[in-house]
Design a protein around this motif. Structure first.
Motif, PDB file in Angstrom:
ATOM      1  N   ASP A 278       0.822  -1.205   0.000  1.00  0.00           N
ATOM      2  CA  ASP A 278       0.000   0.000   0.000  1.00  0.00           C
ATOM      3  C   ASP A 278       0.857   1.257   0.000  1.00  0.00           C
ATOM      4  OD1 ASP A 278      -2.443   1.498   0.173  1.00  0.00           O
ATOM      5  OD2 ASP A 278      -1.998   1.814   2.293  1.00  0.00           O
ATOM      6  N   GLU A 279       1.848   1.298   0.889  1.00  0.00           N
ATOM      7  CA  GLU A 279       2.740   2.456   0.972  1.00  0.00           C
ATOM      8  C   GLU A 279       4.004   2.068   1.719  1.00  0.00           C
ATOM      9  OE1 GLU A 279       1.136   5.648   3.289  1.00  0.00           O
ATOM     10  OE2 GLU A 279       0.659   4.373   4.996  1.00  0.00           O
ATOM     11  N   VAL A 280       5.034   2.888   1.548  1.00  0.00           N
ATOM     12  CA  VAL A 280       6.259   2.746   2.328  1.00  0.00           C
ATOM     13  C   VAL A 280       6.465   4.056   3.078  1.00  0.00           C
ATOM     14  CG1 VAL A 280       8.737   2.289   2.308  1.00  0.00           C
ATOM     15  CG2 VAL A 280       7.260   1.190   0.607  1.00  0.00           C
ATOM     16  N   VAL A 281       6.557   3.963   4.398  1.00  0.00           N
ATOM     17  CA  VAL A 281       6.739   5.149   5.233  1.00  0.00           C
ATOM     18  C   VAL A 281       8.192   5.178   5.691  1.00  0.00           C
ATOM     19  CG1 VAL A 281       6.019   6.362   7.313  1.00  0.00           C
ATOM     20  CG2 VAL A 281       4.329   5.098   5.960  1.00  0.00           C
TER      21      VAL A 281
ATOM     22  N   SER B 266       5.778   9.550   3.425  1.00  0.00           N
ATOM     23  CA  SER B 266       4.899   8.466   2.990  1.00  0.00           C
ATOM     24  C   SER B 266       4.909   8.418   1.470  1.00  0.00           C
ATOM     25  CB  SER B 266       3.473   8.680   3.498  1.00  0.00           C
ATOM     26  OG  SER B 266       2.618   7.658   3.055  1.00  0.00           O
ATOM     27  N   CYS B 267       5.309   7.270   0.924  1.00  0.00           N
ATOM     28  CA  CYS B 267       5.432   7.124  -0.526  1.00  0.00           C
ATOM     29  C   CYS B 267       4.497   6.035  -1.027  1.00  0.00           C
ATOM     30  CB  CYS B 267       6.876   6.781  -0.904  1.00  0.00           C
ATOM     31  SG  CYS B 267       8.087   8.035  -0.373  1.00  0.00           S
ATOM     32  N   ASP B 268       3.779   6.338  -2.091  1.00  0.00           N
ATOM     33  CA  ASP B 268       2.898   5.352  -2.708  1.00  0.00           C
ATOM     34  C   ASP B 268       3.739   4.408  -3.553  1.00  0.00           C
ATOM     35  OD1 ASP B 268       0.655   6.565  -1.594  1.00  0.00           O
ATOM     36  OD2 ASP B 268       0.378   7.894  -3.312  1.00  0.00           O
ATOM     37  N   GLY B 269       3.961   3.218  -3.048  1.00  0.00           N
ATOM     38  CA  GLY B 269       4.744   2.261  -3.800  1.00  0.00           C
ATOM     39  C   GLY B 269       6.202   2.256  -3.393  1.00  0.00           C
ATOM     40  N   PRO B 270       7.036   1.507  -4.132  1.00  0.00           N
ATOM     41  CA  PRO B 270       8.418   1.260  -3.715  1.00  0.00           C
ATOM     42  C   PRO B 270       9.402   2.371  -4.034  1.00  0.00           C
ATOM     43  CG  PRO B 270       7.929   0.058  -5.731  1.00  0.00           C
ATOM     44  CD  PRO B 270       6.635   0.680  -5.288  1.00  0.00           C
ATOM     45  N   GLY B 271       8.981   3.418  -4.748  1.00  0.00           N
ATOM     46  CA  GLY B 271       9.906   4.485  -5.085  1.00  0.00           C
ATOM     47  C   GLY B 271      10.622   4.228  -6.405  1.00  0.00           C
ATOM     48  N   THR B 272      11.396   5.209  -6.857  1.00  0.00           N
ATOM     49  CA  THR B 272      12.108   5.145  -8.131  1.00  0.00           C
ATOM     50  C   THR B 272      13.604   5.001  -7.907  1.00  0.00           C
ATOM     51  OG1 THR B 272      10.442   6.571  -9.164  1.00  0.00           O
ATOM     52  CG2 THR B 272      12.561   6.343 -10.303  1.00  0.00           C
ATOM     53  N   PRO B 273      14.232   3.943  -8.415  1.00  0.00           N
ATOM     54  CA  PRO B 273      15.687   3.791  -8.260  1.00  0.00           C
ATOM     55  C   PRO B 273      16.424   4.948  -8.943  1.00  0.00           C
ATOM     56  CG  PRO B 273      14.691   1.725  -8.964  1.00  0.00           C
ATOM     57  CD  PRO B 273      13.629   2.774  -9.098  1.00  0.00           C
TER      58      PRO B 273
ATOM     59  N   SER C 159      13.685  13.119  -6.924  1.00  0.00           N
ATOM     60  CA  SER C 159      12.993  11.888  -7.290  1.00  0.00           C
ATOM     61  C   SER C 159      11.561  12.195  -7.702  1.00  0.00           C
ATOM     62  CB  SER C 159      12.995  10.917  -6.110  1.00  0.00           C
ATOM     63  OG  SER C 159      12.107   9.842  -6.347  1.00  0.00           O
ATOM     64  N   PRO C 160      11.066  11.546  -8.746  1.00  0.00           N
ATOM     65  CA  PRO C 160       9.676  11.788  -9.150  1.00  0.00           C
ATOM     66  C   PRO C 160       8.657  11.115  -8.232  1.00  0.00           C
ATOM     67  CG  PRO C 160      10.653  10.095 -10.538  1.00  0.00           C
ATOM     68  CD  PRO C 160      11.760  10.614  -9.661  1.00  0.00           C
ATOM     69  N   THR C 161       9.108  10.228  -7.348  1.00  0.00           N
ATOM     70  CA  THR C 161       8.142   9.488  -6.537  1.00  0.00           C
ATOM     71  C   THR C 161       8.423   9.508  -5.043  1.00  0.00           C
ATOM     72  OG1 THR C 161       9.408   7.455  -6.926  1.00  0.00           O
ATOM     73  CG2 THR C 161       7.548   7.886  -8.401  1.00  0.00           C
ATOM     74  N   CYS C 162       9.681   9.557  -4.618  1.00  0.00           N
ATOM     75  CA  CYS C 162       9.950   9.421  -3.187  1.00  0.00           C
ATOM     76  C   CYS C 162      11.334   9.972  -2.847  1.00  0.00           C
ATOM     77  CB  CYS C 162       9.856   7.948  -2.778  1.00  0.00           C
ATOM     78  SG  CYS C 162       9.903   7.673  -0.991  1.00  0.00           S
ATOM     79  N   GLY C 163      11.368  11.004  -2.029  1.00  0.00           N
ATOM     80  CA  GLY C 163      12.651  11.587  -1.641  1.00  0.00           C
ATOM     81  C   GLY C 163      12.520  12.414  -0.369  1.00  0.00           C
ATOM     82  N   TYR C 164      13.673  12.801   0.180  1.00  0.00           N
ATOM     83  CA  TYR C 164      13.686  13.572   1.420  1.00  0.00           C
ATOM     84  C   TYR C 164      14.919  14.451   1.435  1.00  0.00           C
ATOM     85  CZ  TYR C 164      13.554  14.668   6.431  1.00  0.00           C
ATOM     86  OH  TYR C 164      13.495  15.310   7.640  1.00  0.00           O
TER      87      TYR C 164
ATOM     88  N   THR D 195       9.214   1.431   6.584  1.00  0.00           N
ATOM     89  CA  THR D 195       8.152   0.516   6.978  1.00  0.00           C
ATOM     90  C   THR D 195       7.218   0.292   5.805  1.00  0.00           C
ATOM     91  OG1 THR D 195       8.251   1.238   9.289  1.00  0.00           O
ATOM     92  CG2 THR D 195       6.246   0.107   8.574  1.00  0.00           C
ATOM     93  N   SER D 196       7.206  -0.945   5.319  1.00  0.00           N
ATOM     94  CA  SER D 196       6.323  -1.309   4.199  1.00  0.00           C
ATOM     95  C   SER D 196       4.974  -1.746   4.758  1.00  0.00           C
ATOM     96  CB  SER D 196       6.938  -2.443   3.380  1.00  0.00           C
ATOM     97  OG  SER D 196       8.193  -2.054   2.849  1.00  0.00           O
ATOM     98  N   ARG D 197       3.935  -1.088   4.339  1.00  0.00           N
ATOM     99  CA  ARG D 197       2.589  -1.394   4.807  1.00  0.00           C
ATOM    100  C   ARG D 197       1.814  -2.092   3.692  1.00  0.00           C
ATOM    101  NH1 ARG D 197       1.317   4.291   8.094  1.00  0.00           N
ATOM    102  NH2 ARG D 197       2.770   3.849   9.821  1.00  0.00           N
ATOM    103  N   TRP D 198       1.353  -3.288   4.014  1.00  0.00           N
ATOM    104  CA  TRP D 198       0.650  -4.128   3.054  1.00  0.00           C
ATOM    105  C   TRP D 198      -0.829  -4.252   3.420  1.00  0.00           C
ATOM    106  CZ3 TRP D 198       3.213  -7.533  -0.647  1.00  0.00           C
ATOM    107  CH2 TRP D 198       4.619  -7.433  -0.632  1.00  0.00           C
ATOM    108  N   VAL D 199      -1.633  -4.569   2.418  1.00  0.00           N
ATOM    109  CA  VAL D 199      -3.022  -4.972   2.623  1.00  0.00           C
ATOM    110  C   VAL D 199      -3.207  -6.310   1.933  1.00  0.00           C
ATOM    111  CG1 VAL D 199      -5.442  -4.473   2.174  1.00  0.00           C
ATOM    112  CG2 VAL D 199      -3.898  -2.624   2.828  1.00  0.00           C
ATOM    113  N   VAL D 200      -3.671  -7.302   2.689  1.00  0.00           N
ATOM    114  CA  VAL D 200      -3.977  -8.617   2.123  1.00  0.00           C
ATOM    115  C   VAL D 200      -5.490  -8.722   1.986  1.00  0.00           C
ATOM    116  CG1 VAL D 200      -3.786 -11.111   2.397  1.00  0.00           C
ATOM    117  CG2 VAL D 200      -1.942  -9.624   3.218  1.00  0.00           C
ATOM    118  N   GLU D 201      -5.957  -8.909   0.762  1.00  0.00           N
ATOM    119  CA  GLU D 201      -7.385  -9.090   0.501  1.00  0.00           C
ATOM    120  C   GLU D 201      -7.636 -10.561   0.185  1.00  0.00           C
ATOM    121  OE1 GLU D 201      -7.971  -6.437  -2.772  1.00  0.00           O
ATOM    122  OE2 GLU D 201      -8.402  -4.730  -1.467  1.00  0.00           O
ATOM    123  N   TRP D 202      -8.659 -11.118   0.819  1.00  0.00           N
ATOM    124  CA  TRP D 202      -8.961 -12.532   0.566  1.00  0.00           C
ATOM    125  C   TRP D 202     -10.444 -12.697   0.292  1.00  0.00           C
ATOM    126  CZ3 TRP D 202     -12.498 -14.946   3.685  1.00  0.00           C
ATOM    127  CH2 TRP D 202     -12.723 -14.401   4.962  1.00  0.00           C
ATOM    128  N   ALA D 203     -10.759 -13.748  -0.463  1.00  0.00           N
ATOM    129  CA  ALA D 203     -12.152 -14.027  -0.804  1.00  0.00           C
ATOM    130  C   ALA D 203     -12.292 -15.512  -1.121  1.00  0.00           C
ATOM    131  CB  ALA D 203     -12.612 -13.184  -1.986  1.00  0.00           C
TER     132      ALA D 203
END
Length: 299
Positions: free
Chosen positions: A206-209, A220-227, A237-242, A261-269
């Motif tokens: 979901d995001e990496v804080v 707080s960055c949406d996704g893993p960032g840009t190498p 950086s176009p996606t994640c920097g400080y 801190t990588s924050r995940w969401v697990v969806e199940w059905a």
């Protein structure tokens, strides 16, 4: 004829239902993996609420072996039976009625009962007749079994300047997950099946804080960032920097501790139910930040 194999081992089951916090994994340094067990956040509607229904939700069942070690409640051997202290599933194929296990009956179901032997790959196996089929694991328990198949890892920290170089006050530090695969940034999908019921769980990042270790607010960055690549030059950086506004000279070891801190969401059905499971994993590294000063000289 169906017979017993091996020597019997005594297992004691301790089962409980409780609401628990989302699982976490903290890793410091460059190595480490996270083997996790999914837990239920315990709020109505999140885990196993039937469509259109209300109800409440509790934590997952916990199963333990004879020495108190935690064991899987559902796996390839079947579903753990509290009363029989073994993994049970219908024998496939069912034995012929002439087999002594039926004891002359022609109704009911014959189950295979398997007990893992502590410290060994051996199994003690028996077959038991039951007057009717046992209820299978709930969709929520199958969701837990699906998540238990996922091997999460806290991702390696990618930074430019990197952790071995010196970041500079006023110059943005790029931030990204340096080893992206399904275990660090997802998505990751696993399925657990019992009888005619299958549950599929999909984990997505979901995001990496990023806590940069100074007094600034976490990023707080949406996704893993840009190498970073040298072709980007000195741009942001176009996606994640400080950007640090002070050096780390007065910090312990003259470095900031950066934690991602990588924050995940697990969806199940599956099985007519669905839910979500939040998860998070952290990794830390030390970063030194210096300050560049201009020196004016006269000729």
């Amino acid at each position: 004829m169906l017979t017993e194999l091996g020597a019997a081992g005594l297992l004691v089951l301790a089962a409980g239902l409780a609401a628990v916090a989302p699982p976490t994994c903290s890793v410091t340094g460059l190595g480490g993996e996270c083997q996790v067990e999914a837990t239920d956040p315990g709020s109505p509607g999140d885990q196993g609420t039937p469509p259109g229904g209300g109800g409440t939700s509790t934590g997952p069942r916990v199963c333990r072996g004879w020495s108190g070690e935690e064991i899987e409640c559902v796996n390839g051997l079947g579903t753990w039976s509290d009363s029989r202290s073994c993994y049970m599933q219908p024998a496939d194929p069912q034995p012929p009625f002439e087999d002594p296990v039926w004891e002359g009956r022609t109704d009911g179901v014959v189950y295979r009962c398997m007990i893992p032997q502590p410290g060994s790959s051996a199994m003690w196996t028996t077959y038991q007749w039951l007057p009717e089929a046992l209820p299978g694991p709930s969709p929520r328990e199958l969701a837990q079994a699906a998540v238990e198949q996922m091997e999460f890892r806290a991702g390696l920290l990618g930074m430019n300047p990197d952790a071995d170089a010196l970041s500079v006050v006023g110059l943005q530090t790029w931030l990204w997950i340096a080893d992206p695969d399904e275990h660090t940034v997802g998505p990751m999908t696993r399925t657990a099946t019992a009888g005619a019921v299958s549950v599929t769980a999909t984990a997505r990042l979901d995001e990496v804080v990023w806590d940069m270790g100074d007094d600034g607010a976490p990023v707080s960055c949406d996704g893993p960032g840009t190498p970073y690549d040298p072709s980007y030059g000195g741009g942001d950086s176009p996606t994640c920097g400080y950007t640090y506004d002070r050096s780390s000279a007065r910090e312990p070891d003259e470095a900031y501790t950066v934690t991602a801190t990588s924050r995940w969401v697990v969806e199940w059905a599956g099985g007519g139910q669905s839910g979500t499971i939040p998860m998070e994993f952290s990794r830390s590294a030390e970063v030194r930040v210096g300050e560049v000063q201009a020196l004016v000289t006269r000729r």
